[in-house]
Design a protein around this motif. Structure first.
Motif, PDB file in Angstrom:
ATOM      1  N   GLY A  26       0.821  -1.206   0.000  1.00 39.40           N
ATOM      2  CA  GLY A  26       0.000   0.000   0.000  1.00 39.40           C
ATOM      3  C   GLY A  26       0.851   1.250   0.000  1.00 39.40           C
ATOM      4  N   GLY A  27       0.190   2.395  -0.131  1.00 35.68           N
ATOM      5  CA  GLY A  27       0.912   3.657  -0.225  1.00 35.68           C
ATOM      6  C   GLY A  27       1.377   4.171   1.120  1.00 35.68           C
ATOM      7  N   GLY A  28       2.098   5.300   1.065  1.00 36.10           N
ATOM      8  CA  GLY A  28       2.592   5.946   2.268  1.00 36.10           C
ATOM      9  C   GLY A  28       1.579   6.926   2.812  1.00 36.10           C
ATOM     10  N   THR A 240       6.603   9.412   4.534  1.00 32.77           N
ATOM     11  CA  THR A 240       6.673   8.967   5.914  1.00 32.77           C
ATOM     12  C   THR A 240       5.512   9.500   6.753  1.00 32.77           C
ATOM     13  N   ASP A 241       5.125   8.741   7.779  1.00 32.74           N
ATOM     14  CA  ASP A 241       4.081   9.185   8.709  1.00 32.74           C
ATOM     15  C   ASP A 241       4.608  10.262   9.646  1.00 32.74           C
ATOM     16  N   LEU A 246      10.964  14.442  10.884  1.00 28.02           N
ATOM     17  CA  LEU A 246      11.958  14.097   9.867  1.00 28.02           C
ATOM     18  C   LEU A 246      12.275  15.298   8.978  1.00 28.02           C
ATOM     19  N   PHE A 247      11.287  16.099   8.691  1.00 27.45           N
ATOM     20  CA  PHE A 247      11.475  17.278   7.849  1.00 27.45           C
ATOM     21  C   PHE A 247      12.458  18.258   8.486  1.00 27.45           C
ATOM     22  N   ILE A 248      12.260  18.540   9.771  1.00 30.38           N
ATOM     23  CA  ILE A 248      13.141  19.476  10.477  1.00 30.38           C
ATOM     24  C   ILE A 248      14.574  18.948  10.512  1.00 30.38           C
TER      25      ILE A 248
END
Length: 373
Positions: A26-28, A240-241, A246-248
């Motif tokens: 399945g997708g993210g 990602t959930d 993670l972005f920071i």
């Protein structure tokens, strides 16, 4: 962690009762769409700044005279530490986890494949460089030019392979002039030695080509490993959930890693007609992660970062990239900037301590970021 067969079966049984383990196709995640799209441009800016600043600071007439040499030294040694930490914390460890995933077939748990792939990668890069140096040295010897890969001796090729170590004083700016003419580079070499080198380069222009080739090979190897890593980072961020955290982290990760790549590019000693190579290298690094994010956004309804195929592909690429950066960080950067660098071996204790502290700081900060990404 690599699981043995018993641990694998236990994890497989536990997976049936644990909804957090996702091995499907399945997708993210699909939330925060606007911020995910904005991340393409935010990370593009951070990556470009980290990679281009060292290059432009050292190679442009309008900026080079205003940047103290200590800033270049800091970026160079800090960046070396970043690359070493990236290899072990951000590549080798994730590769081990991915190829030891309970979603994979039992055979993947029978051997530490991630470590084996990294080992193969190290020897592959070593053999490529060995062949390149032997060929380059033979070509230089044929025209009577001595090449010292460690940079201990004189001669036109003494610093060709490893720009940072005892870097040549002659540096070409983007406008075709020497940095020494603009007052941005202190001439510390004996005038007679400089005249002899310039005479050799004038009489044997092919030695310049050989020097360019060896430098480009070394930097291309580094960029290849970093770019593979950057694509995977971008792809993961897009689906990602745990996006916000993670972005920071990736904003700082890409900027610091860009500084490591950019400082390496900045210290390349190239003739005027090749002045564009470091700039192109920095731009290529800057756009790679945003491209990965854009691709991830395009396929996030079908791409599952925890799926079996994704784990295998990511694990293999991470392990291969880890080997590249381990070799580059320990041999090309650490050894050649310290052990094989005549300037550093004869430097004062204060300068040596400063360089080591910068490198350890870069390594430590990048390792700390591994706590979240």
């Amino acid at each position: 962690m690599v699981l043995n067969r018993r641990e694998y079966m236990a994890a497989l049984l536990a997976r049936d009762d644990d909804s957090d383990v996702n091995c499907g196709s399945g997708g993210g995640a699909t939330g925060s769409t606007g911020l995910r799209i904005a991340s393409v441009f935010i990370i593009l800016t951070g990556s470009m700044f980290g990679a281009l600043f060292p290059v432009l600071s050292r190679r442009t007439r309008w900026l080079a005279p205003h940047i103290p040499k200590g800033v270049f030294d800091f970026a160079k040694y800090f960046g070396s530490g970043v690359i070493i930490a990236t290899a072990f914390i951000h590549l080798l460890d994730p590769a081990t986890d991915e190829l030891g995933s309970p979603c994979l077939a039992p055979g993947w748990s029978d051997y530490p494949y991630a470590l084996a792939i990294a080992l193969i990668s190290i020897f592959m890069i070593f053999i490529v460089e060995l062949i390149a140096f032997r060929w380059g040295t033979a070509k230089l010897a044929a025209i009577g030019v001595t090449h010292d890969a460690h940079g201990h001796g004189g001669g036109a090729g003494a610093h060709a392979a490893h720009g940072p170590e005892g870097a040549q004083d002659r540096m070409v700016l983007s406008d075709g002039t020497d940095a020494q003419d603009s007052g941005s580079w202190k001439d510390e070499k004996n005038p007679h030695e400089r005249d002899a080198e310039l005479a050799v380069l004038t009489q044997h222009p092919s030695s310049v080509v050989d020097s360019v080739l060896t430098q480009i090979i070394g930097v291309a190897i580094l960029e290849f490993g970093v770019l593979l890593h950057s694509v995977l980072i971008g792809l993961t961020l897009a689906v990602t959930d745990d996006f916000i955290t993670l972005f920071i982290v990736i904003i700082f990760h890409q900027m610091f890693e860009g500084m490591g790549v950019g400082s390496r590019l900045a210290y390349m000693e190239l003739p005027q007609k090749y002045y564009w190579v470091p700039i192109v290298g920095a731009l290529l690094y800057g756009i790679t992660t945003p491209i990965g994010i854009a691709v991830g956004l395009g396929v996030r309804t079908t791409y599952n970062p925890d799926g079996t195929t994704a784990s295998i592909v990511s694990g293999i690429l991470d392990a291969f990239s880890a080997g590249i950066l381990i070799y580059t960080g320990l041999v090309e950067l650490l050894a050649h900037e310290f052990l094989f660098n005549k300037e550093m071996m004869t430097a004062s204790n204060g300068k040596l301590a400063y360089a080591l502290c910068c490198m350890i700081a870069g390594c430590g900060i990048m390792a700390l970021l591994g706590r979240w990404a």
